[in-house]
Design a protein around this motif. Sequence first.
Motif, mmCIF file in Angstrom:
data_model
loop_
_atom_site.group_PDB
_atom_site.id
_atom_site.type_symbol
_atom_site.label_atom_id
_atom_site.label_comp_id
_atom_site.label_asym_id
_atom_site.label_seq_id
_atom_site.Cartn_x
_atom_site.Cartn_y
_atom_site.Cartn_z
ATOM 1 N N ILE A 95 51.677 35.294 45.535
ATOM 2 C CA ILE A 95 51.293 36.417 44.516
ATOM 3 C C ILE A 95 51.700 36.132 43.177
ATOM 4 N N ASP A 96 52.686 35.524 42.922
ATOM 5 C CA ASP A 96 53.053 35.005 41.261
ATOM 6 C C ASP A 96 51.983 34.712 40.598
ATOM 7 N N ASP A 97 51.111 34.022 41.462
ATOM 8 C CA ASP A 97 50.148 32.984 40.722
ATOM 9 C C ASP A 97 49.107 33.990 39.969
ATOM 10 N N MET A 98 49.037 35.268 40.303
ATOM 11 C CA MET A 98 47.753 36.115 40.060
ATOM 12 C C MET A 98 48.200 36.569 38.559
ATOM 13 N N PHE A 99 49.548 36.202 38.071
ATOM 14 C CA PHE A 99 49.725 36.495 36.525
ATOM 15 C C PHE A 99 49.876 35.007 36.021
ATOM 16 N N MET A 100 50.281 33.956 36.479
ATOM 17 C CA MET A 100 50.467 32.721 36.047
ATOM 18 C C MET A 100 49.030 32.078 35.768
ATOM 19 N N ILE A 101 47.992 32.052 36.755
ATOM 20 C CA ILE A 101 46.876 31.557 36.675
ATOM 21 C C ILE A 101 46.031 32.324 35.572
ATOM 22 N N THR A 102 45.740 33.671 36.048
ATOM 23 C CA THR A 102 44.999 34.315 35.214
ATOM 24 C C THR A 102 45.400 34.576 33.872
ATOM 25 N N ALA A 103 46.531 34.634 33.525
ATOM 26 C CA ALA A 103 47.002 34.748 31.962
ATOM 27 C C ALA A 103 46.638 33.611 31.023
ATOM 28 N N MET A 105 46.261 41.586 37.200
ATOM 29 C CA MET A 105 44.808 42.328 37.304
ATOM 30 C C MET A 105 44.514 43.092 36.034
ATOM 31 N N ALA A 106 45.603 43.759 35.488
ATOM 32 C CA ALA A 106 45.338 44.661 34.604
ATOM 33 C C ALA A 106 45.178 43.672 33.088
ATOM 34 N N GLU A 107 45.935 42.693 33.068
ATOM 35 C CA GLU A 107 45.726 41.714 32.047
ATOM 36 C C GLU A 107 44.238 41.126 32.012
ATOM 37 N N LEU A 108 43.848 40.638 33.341
ATOM 38 C CA LEU A 108 42.398 39.989 33.652
ATOM 39 C C LEU A 108 41.286 41.182 33.038
ATOM 40 N N LEU A 109 41.283 42.457 33.787
ATOM 41 C CA LEU A 109 40.477 43.302 33.706
ATOM 42 C C LEU A 109 40.308 43.878 32.040
ATOM 43 N N ARG A 110 41.522 43.384 31.458
ATOM 44 C CA ARG A 110 41.554 44.041 29.757
ATOM 45 C C ARG A 110 40.099 43.293 29.179
ATOM 46 N N SER A 111 39.912 41.935 29.599
ATOM 47 C CA SER A 111 38.867 41.021 28.928
ATOM 48 C C SER A 111 37.755 40.598 29.893
ATOM 49 N N LEU A 112 37.880 41.134 31.084
ATOM 50 C CA LEU A 112 36.626 40.412 32.215
ATOM 51 C C LEU A 112 35.291 41.413 31.718
ATOM 52 N N PRO A 113 34.377 40.792 31.223
ATOM 53 C CA PRO A 113 33.226 41.592 31.184
ATOM 54 C C PRO A 113 32.575 42.491 32.191
ATOM 55 N N LYS A 114 32.157 43.390 32.232
ATOM 56 C CA LYS A 114 31.663 44.401 33.395
ATOM 57 C C LYS A 114 30.586 43.784 34.164
ATOM 58 N N THR A 115 29.980 42.688 33.315
ATOM 59 C CA THR A 115 28.713 42.061 34.136
ATOM 60 C C THR A 115 29.138 40.762 35.042
ATOM 61 N N ASN A 116 30.545 40.670 34.763
ATOM 62 C CA ASN A 116 30.899 39.591 35.988
ATOM 63 C C ASN A 116 30.853 40.094 37.145
ATOM 64 N N PRO A 117 30.354 39.200 38.206
ATOM 65 C CA PRO A 117 29.960 39.704 39.456
ATOM 66 C C PRO A 117 31.170 39.928 40.297
ATOM 67 N N ASN A 118 32.339 39.545 39.894
ATOM 68 C CA ASN A 118 33.583 39.970 40.519
ATOM 69 C C ASN A 118 34.359 41.167 39.942
ATOM 70 N N HIS A 119 33.694 41.854 38.835
ATOM 71 C CA HIS A 119 34.544 42.727 38.446
ATOM 72 C C HIS A 119 34.892 43.874 39.093
ATOM 73 N N ALA A 120 33.637 44.548 39.835
ATOM 74 C CA ALA A 120 33.864 45.613 40.800
ATOM 75 C C ALA A 120 34.891 45.513 42.028
ATOM 76 N N ARG A 121 35.050 44.112 42.297
ATOM 77 C CA ARG A 121 35.960 43.802 43.448
ATOM 78 C C ARG A 121 37.360 43.853 42.957
ATOM 79 N N ILE A 122 37.561 43.220 41.822
ATOM 80 C CA ILE A 122 39.028 43.437 41.081
ATOM 81 C C ILE A 122 39.378 44.665 40.597
ATOM 82 N N MET A 123 38.316 45.300 40.188
ATOM 83 C CA MET A 123 38.849 46.906 39.908
ATOM 84 C C MET A 123 39.058 47.606 41.182
ATOM 85 N N LYS A 124 38.576 47.318 42.232
ATOM 86 C CA LYS A 124 38.744 48.242 43.424
ATOM 87 C C LYS A 124 40.246 47.721 43.910
ATOM 88 N N GLY A 125 40.566 46.538 43.672
ATOM 89 C CA GLY A 125 41.855 46.044 44.228
ATOM 90 C C GLY A 125 42.880 46.563 43.116
#
Length: 381
Positions: free
Chosen positions: A179-187, A244-264
């Motif tokens: 689970i640590d990876d989801m800051f390290m990679i996405t940041a 997730m918060a850092e990624l969603l801050r910049s992820l375009p709403k048009t990205n096909p994975n946006h809704a899934r990440i927002m739900k998570g």
Amino acid sequence: MNKNSILGIACLASALTVMGQANLYAQSKDADLKNWPKGASPKEVGTKIAYHFNETPHTNFNRPGPPKVITYPETCTWYGALTFAKENKDNKLVKKLQERFEPLFGVEAKMIPIPDHVDYSVFGSVPLELYMQTKEKKYLDLGLSIADKQWGPPEGPRVVKESQGYYDQGYTWQTRLWIDDMFMITALQAQAYRATGDQKYIDRAAKEMVLYLDQLQKPNGLFYHAPDVPYYWARGDGWMAVGMAELLRSLPKTNPNHARIMKGYKDMMASLLKYQAEDGMWRQLIDKPESWPETSATGMFTFAMITGVKNGWLDKELYGKAARKGWLKLITYINENNDITEVCEGTNKKNDLQYYLDRKRNIGDLHGQAPILWCATALLR
């Protein structure tokens, strides 16, 4: 009905209206993320912590002696200090943090981590932030070389057979489902996107996040420390919350994975809300009331909620109140040296409840200093 009765009813209605407005004001005050008591503002707190960090030598996970390379807690704090300096419009601090970096292009070059592991690769987020604030190309070149290598051909002794399979499916070869990876990679990848505007970086990060959510998130929205360790270790979950918060801050709403990440993200925030203590803290093991209040996770969860409220993803009253309580209690753990106390030491996974309850409580550990700066930044955005 006589005149006096009508007058009495009118007065009562007026009083109830005033009371209702007062209650509404009280609720809003509880959820206020702009006005703070003296000494508790993000400007005041962030300034103390950021300047203290810049005066601190390179540290080795709170252990004696200098590290061989820059460690990820230092990277996270450096990134937080830079983003705080930007939001606080503190050009002097930006300059000092830039001067801290300069030896890495010369006498301290060997301290730049070889990016063959997520904990080392996240270092690239710092030069990318320096590039965005200074526009000096050397920072961009260094940061992008690390971001690109993360999705390049697998290399180095840390590569394992399972990672090759994920790489073949379009994920980073550094995938390990911790689970640590989801800051390290996405940041790192989000920073590369912010610096260049190249959508491939944010698309990579989003795809990777969905893999981790699908594989690791539990029905209650939280995450075990590892699949074979059924404990909700708070800082581990904190990396997911911030990631997730850092990624969603910049992820375009048009990205096909946006809704899934927002739900998570929203599922996790709703669960965290239930486990926040009345004083605003979260515990070392999120769902274990016998475990101790822990500051690094509290800072991470508070940052995630601040970011959600500020961006309109979360209910302003409900989560604003939680975020305000979290921040006001968290900063009471800062001592006279501007070090945060009650920070869980670095923790390997172990299927043993007592192991987590007995973890050492550090003072000034950068795992805890960084989230304070992230919160201060988010409050100023």
